[in-house]
Each structure stands twice: as structure tokens, then as C-alpha cells.
Design a protein around this motif. Structure first.
Motif, PDB file in Angstrom:
ATOM      1  N   GLY A   1       0.799  -1.218   0.000  1.00  0.00           N
ATOM      2  CA  GLY A   1       0.000   0.000   0.000  1.00  0.00           C
ATOM      3  C   GLY A   1       0.826   1.259   0.000  1.00  0.00           C
ATOM      4  O   GLY A   1       0.370   2.320  -0.425  1.00  0.00           O
TER       5      GLY A   1
ATOM      6  N   MET B   1       3.107   3.951  -1.274  1.00  0.00           N
ATOM      7  CA  MET B   1       3.481   4.417  -2.613  1.00  0.00           C
ATOM      8  C   MET B   1       4.628   5.411  -2.553  1.00  0.00           C
ATOM      9  O   MET B   1       5.437   5.487  -3.457  1.00  0.00           O
ATOM     10  CB  MET B   1       2.261   5.038  -3.310  1.00  0.00           C
ATOM     11  CG  MET B   1       1.118   4.060  -3.517  1.00  0.00           C
ATOM     12  SD  MET B   1      -0.353   4.848  -4.207  1.00  0.00           S
ATOM     13  CE  MET B   1       0.246   5.348  -5.813  1.00  0.00           C
TER      14      MET B   1
ATOM     15  N   LEU C   1       2.241   8.898   0.372  1.00  0.00           N
ATOM     16  CA  LEU C   1       1.150   8.315  -0.404  1.00  0.00           C
ATOM     17  C   LEU C   1       0.905   6.878   0.034  1.00  0.00           C
ATOM     18  O   LEU C   1       1.841   6.097   0.205  1.00  0.00           O
ATOM     19  CB  LEU C   1       1.487   8.337  -1.892  1.00  0.00           C
ATOM     20  CG  LEU C   1       1.806   9.704  -2.512  1.00  0.00           C
ATOM     21  CD1 LEU C   1       2.161   9.542  -3.976  1.00  0.00           C
ATOM     22  CD2 LEU C   1       0.629  10.648  -2.336  1.00  0.00           C
ATOM     23  N   PHE C   2      -0.382   6.530   0.165  1.00  0.00           N
ATOM     24  CA  PHE C   2      -0.746   5.170   0.561  1.00  0.00           C
ATOM     25  C   PHE C   2      -2.030   4.794  -0.145  1.00  0.00           C
ATOM     26  O   PHE C   2      -3.013   5.549  -0.141  1.00  0.00           O
ATOM     27  CB  PHE C   2      -0.953   5.079   2.078  1.00  0.00           C
ATOM     28  CG  PHE C   2      -0.994   3.665   2.597  1.00  0.00           C
ATOM     29  CD1 PHE C   2       0.125   3.078   3.144  1.00  0.00           C
ATOM     30  CD2 PHE C   2      -2.164   2.916   2.530  1.00  0.00           C
ATOM     31  CE1 PHE C   2       0.098   1.774   3.616  1.00  0.00           C
ATOM     32  CE2 PHE C   2      -2.214   1.613   2.981  1.00  0.00           C
ATOM     33  CZ  PHE C   2      -1.079   1.040   3.537  1.00  0.00           C
ATOM     34  N   GLN C   3      -2.026   3.636  -0.767  1.00  0.00           N
ATOM     35  CA  GLN C   3      -3.208   3.160  -1.492  1.00  0.00           C
ATOM     36  C   GLN C   3      -4.113   2.366  -0.557  1.00  0.00           C
ATOM     37  O   GLN C   3      -3.662   1.447   0.137  1.00  0.00           O
ATOM     38  CB  GLN C   3      -2.786   2.280  -2.673  1.00  0.00           C
ATOM     39  CG  GLN C   3      -3.944   1.830  -3.541  1.00  0.00           C
ATOM     40  CD  GLN C   3      -3.475   1.088  -4.784  1.00  0.00           C
ATOM     41  OE1 GLN C   3      -2.274   0.914  -4.995  1.00  0.00           O
ATOM     42  NE2 GLN C   3      -4.417   0.665  -5.611  1.00  0.00           N
ATOM     43  N   VAL C   4      -5.393   2.702  -0.539  1.00  0.00           N
ATOM     44  CA  VAL C   4      -6.360   1.991   0.286  1.00  0.00           C
ATOM     45  C   VAL C   4      -6.417   0.534  -0.155  1.00  0.00           C
ATOM     46  O   VAL C   4      -6.452   0.248  -1.359  1.00  0.00           O
ATOM     47  CB  VAL C   4      -7.752   2.644   0.181  1.00  0.00           C
ATOM     48  CG1 VAL C   4      -8.780   1.846   0.968  1.00  0.00           C
ATOM     49  CG2 VAL C   4      -7.709   4.078   0.693  1.00  0.00           C
ATOM     50  N   PRO C   5      -6.401  -0.415   0.791  1.00  0.00           N
ATOM     51  CA  PRO C   5      -6.408  -1.839   0.422  1.00  0.00           C
ATOM     52  C   PRO C   5      -7.524  -2.189  -0.541  1.00  0.00           C
ATOM     53  O   PRO C   5      -8.690  -1.864  -0.324  1.00  0.00           O
ATOM     54  CB  PRO C   5      -6.604  -2.537   1.775  1.00  0.00           C
ATOM     55  CG  PRO C   5      -6.034  -1.596   2.769  1.00  0.00           C
ATOM     56  CD  PRO C   5      -6.359  -0.223   2.253  1.00  0.00           C
ATOM     57  N   SER C   6      -7.165  -2.884  -1.621  1.00  0.00           N
ATOM     58  CA  SER C   6      -8.126  -3.189  -2.670  1.00  0.00           C
ATOM     59  C   SER C   6      -9.071  -4.322  -2.310  1.00  0.00           C
ATOM     60  O   SER C   6     -10.119  -4.492  -2.949  1.00  0.00           O
ATOM     61  CB  SER C   6      -7.377  -3.550  -3.958  1.00  0.00           C
ATOM     62  OG  SER C   6      -6.524  -4.665  -3.742  1.00  0.00           O
TER      63      SER C   6
END
Length: 349
Positions: free
Chosen positions: A39, A41, A50-55
Motif C-alpha cells: 500500500g 506508494m 502516499l498510501f493506497q487503500v487496500p483493494s
């Protein structure tokens, strides 16, 4: 126009050492790298992390929390113990968001001081990184503020910020708690990070020193034991038992008496039995040395219980067994009852 009659002033002359700040960042980078997880980035070094929300979450809800370490820091200054307060900082925030069922994703810290000591700051951040590892979250950013005149030499302040995520349908809010449910308690590691204004007053009254023997350990080690992080154990229980966990309460400032009611609906009360667990020696000693009343102890300190979990009676043993398998000491503290007129929402009998 430059004033040719005086020497040219620098930021260092004003008390801010930019080179020290850059040296600290270089010391921090490998610590933060050990906490990276899926997650992330962009982390340490940028203007924003930056961090991507768990898919895998269908309807992800972000849960955030912020806290500090409180006056436990005064003992860190006086006793020169800086390596564990960072764990406390992480624990206070990640345990808070955990009670709503959230998995902590990332953490940011704020370290403020008057004059930056790279060694001290690196020791503190090392503890923060260790706390993040224990919680399974990434240390992806932070701020170090050197502010001359704001703090005495050798002192600093800390703040932490955690963000987690939970499936919307699995948010734990206590609304399903009902009479007959069982109240489980997870053992604390000590005083955690609450009640230290009273604790320090008692230490002073008792003329206590950090190196004095306390049950085979230096008193300073017992007092400064970092806050237990319950994330991995509780997430394991949630994964295995699902809806069986109806409510969670992190026992922080306000102790058992003020924190458990935060998850109870009106008309309900938690009846806790004082003989269900043995109050650790530290708390018994503090109570004796300070002449502290039982009710005050239960409202100021965690008294040996760092997390409360409410479950249906027929699933209490199974949930407790899972938690015990995650290296947690579990106590069956009591039960949920209907609240009698004039009765508090948490009573210790």
C-alpha cells in the motif's frame, strides 16, 4: 543591502541546525524502511506520503487517531530513557483505532524540541519504528521541528497520527452488546501511558529512584515498560470469530470506569469482578505509597487491564483461547447487565 558593520547571521546562530536535521533524516530512513508494507506508494522524504487503500475491501472506511505520550516524557527526560516512548506513541493511536475493527495502515509522527540532539531523536524514532513493526503499519512520514526557546535543553514533545481501514459492514460500535454478554480483559504491560501525573507524584512522595530493586527488576524498567500493542492479537481474533466480538475498549485515561461505558448503549452496565484478575505489583505499590482509593485507581490507571472485549457468553471461551494463542493473558472480568437506576455504566464489585 547587507549590513557591513556586523557579522552575517545564520540559522545556526539563531539555534536551528539544518545539518543536524538532515543527519536525523538519514538515520531514520532505514528504520522506516523496516516498517514498509503493501500500500505504501511514497514515504519518508517527500512533502506528502502516499498510501493506497487496500483493494480487498469492498467498502473501505478510514479510521484515524492521534495521541501523545503525556507526562511519561518527564521521566524519559529525568531518567534518560528515550528508546521506548516511541512505542508508547504508536500504541496509543493504533490501539484506539483498533477498537472499531480497523487494521492500522500507516503512521506519522511529530517530534518537537528546542535544540535537536540527533542521538536522542534517533532513539525516540527507533522506538516509533519498533511500535509500527509490532502493529504491522508503515511509518511513512513525520516532522521534526527544532524551535529554539520553546523547549528547555534535553526536552521534547511527541505526537502521533495513525490511519487504518475497516470494511464498512464490519465496523465495531458496541451497538450489538446486550445483557448476558461476557467482558474479557487483556493484560496490560504496566502503566502504559496514562496516569503519570499521579504516578510521578507518588514516586516523589516515596523518594523512589529508577535503579532501586522492584521484584528483581529496576523500578525504572517497570515504570517505563512500553504500552502493549494489541493489534495483531485482536485482528487474529476478529478474523477467526467475526461477529462474536461486539465491543472493544482501549483502557487509557479514565481507566476501566470511564472507558468501558464509551462502547455501551444507554441502559447497559458492565459488572466487573475485582477478584477476576490480580492487580499487578506496580499498581498495588502505587496505591499503597499514595494512599489512593480503589475508585480513584480504577479511574486513573488501567490496573492491569489494557483492552476490554465484549463477546456473547457462548463464544467467550473460544475467543479467549484464540487470544491466548496470540500470547495474550486473558481474564474473564465480568458480564453486561441491565443498568439499574442510579447505577454507573461500569461497576467493580
Amino acid at each position: 543591502m547587507t549590513n557591513t558593520n556586523s557579522a552575517s547571521l545564520t540559522y545556526r546562530d539563531a539555534g536551528v541546525d539544518i545539518d543536524a536535521g538532515e543527519a536525523l533524516v538519514e538515520r531514520i530512513k532505514p528504520m522506516a524502511a523496516r516498517t514498509m508494507r503493501a500500500g505504501v506508494m511514497a514515504g519518508i522524504g517527500g512533502f506528502g506520503a502516499l498510501f493506497q487503500v487496500p483493494s480487498h475491501l469492498k467498502e473501505p472506511v478510514l479510521v484515524s487517531g492521534t495521541d501523545g505520550v503525556g507526562t511519561k516524557l518527564r521521566l524519559a527526560f529525568e531518567w534518560q530513557r528515550h528508546d521506548t516512548v516511541g512505542i508508547d506513541l504508536v500504541a496509543m493511536s493504533v490501539n484506539d483505532i483498533l477498537v472499531q475493527g480497523a487494521e492500522p495502515l500507516f503512521f506519522l509522527d511529530y517530534f518537537a524540541c528546542g535544540k535537536l540532539s540527533v542521538d536522542t531523536a534517533a532513539s525516540v524514532v527507533g522506538g516509533i519504528a519498533k511500535g509500527c513493526e509490532l502493529a504491522g503499519c508503515a511509518l511513512i512520514g513525520g516532522e521534526t521541528a527544532e524551535m529554539p526557546g520553546m523547549y528547555p535543553d534535553g526536552e521534547y514533545d511527541l505526537a502521533g497520527f495513525a490511519v487504518g481501514a475497516v470494511e464498512k459492514s464490519k465496523i465495531i460500535d458496541g451497538k450489538s452488546i446486550q445483557p448476558g454478554d461476557v467482558v474479557l480483559g487483556l493484560a496490560s504491560s504496566g502503566a502504559h501511558s496514562n496516569g503519570f501525573s499521579l504516578l510521578r507524584r507518588i514516586l516523589s512522595h516515596a523518594n523512589a529512584t529508577p535503579d532501586q530493586d522492584f521484584g528483581g527488576r529496576p523500578l525504572g524498567d517497570v515504570v517505563m515498560e512500553p504500552t502493549r500493542i494489541y493489534v495483531k492479537a485482536v485482528l487474529a481474533a476478529l478474523a477467526k470469530h467475526g461477529d462474536a466480538i461486539r465491543g472493544l475498549a482501549h483502557i487509557t485515561g479514565g481507566g476501566l470506569l470511564d472507558n468501558v461505558p464509551r462502547i455501551l448503549q444507554p441502559g447497559l452496565s458492565a459488572r466487573l469482578h475485582r477478584d477476576a484478575w490480580t492487580m499487578p505489583r506496580l499498581f498495588s505499590w502505587l496505591q499503597q505509597q499514595g494512599g489512593v482509593a480503589d475508585a480513584e485507581m480504577h479511574r486513573v490507571f488501567n490496573c492491569g487491564i489494557g483492552m476490554v472485549i465484549v463477546v456473547p457468553a457462548d463464544q467467550a471461551d473460544a475467543v479467549a483461547a484464540t487470544l491466548a494463542g496470540e500470547d495474550q493473558e486473558v481474564f474473564r472480568l465480568g458480564e453486561i447487565t441491565e443498568q439499574a437506576e442510579g447505577q454507573a455504566q461500569t461497576v467493580v464489585v
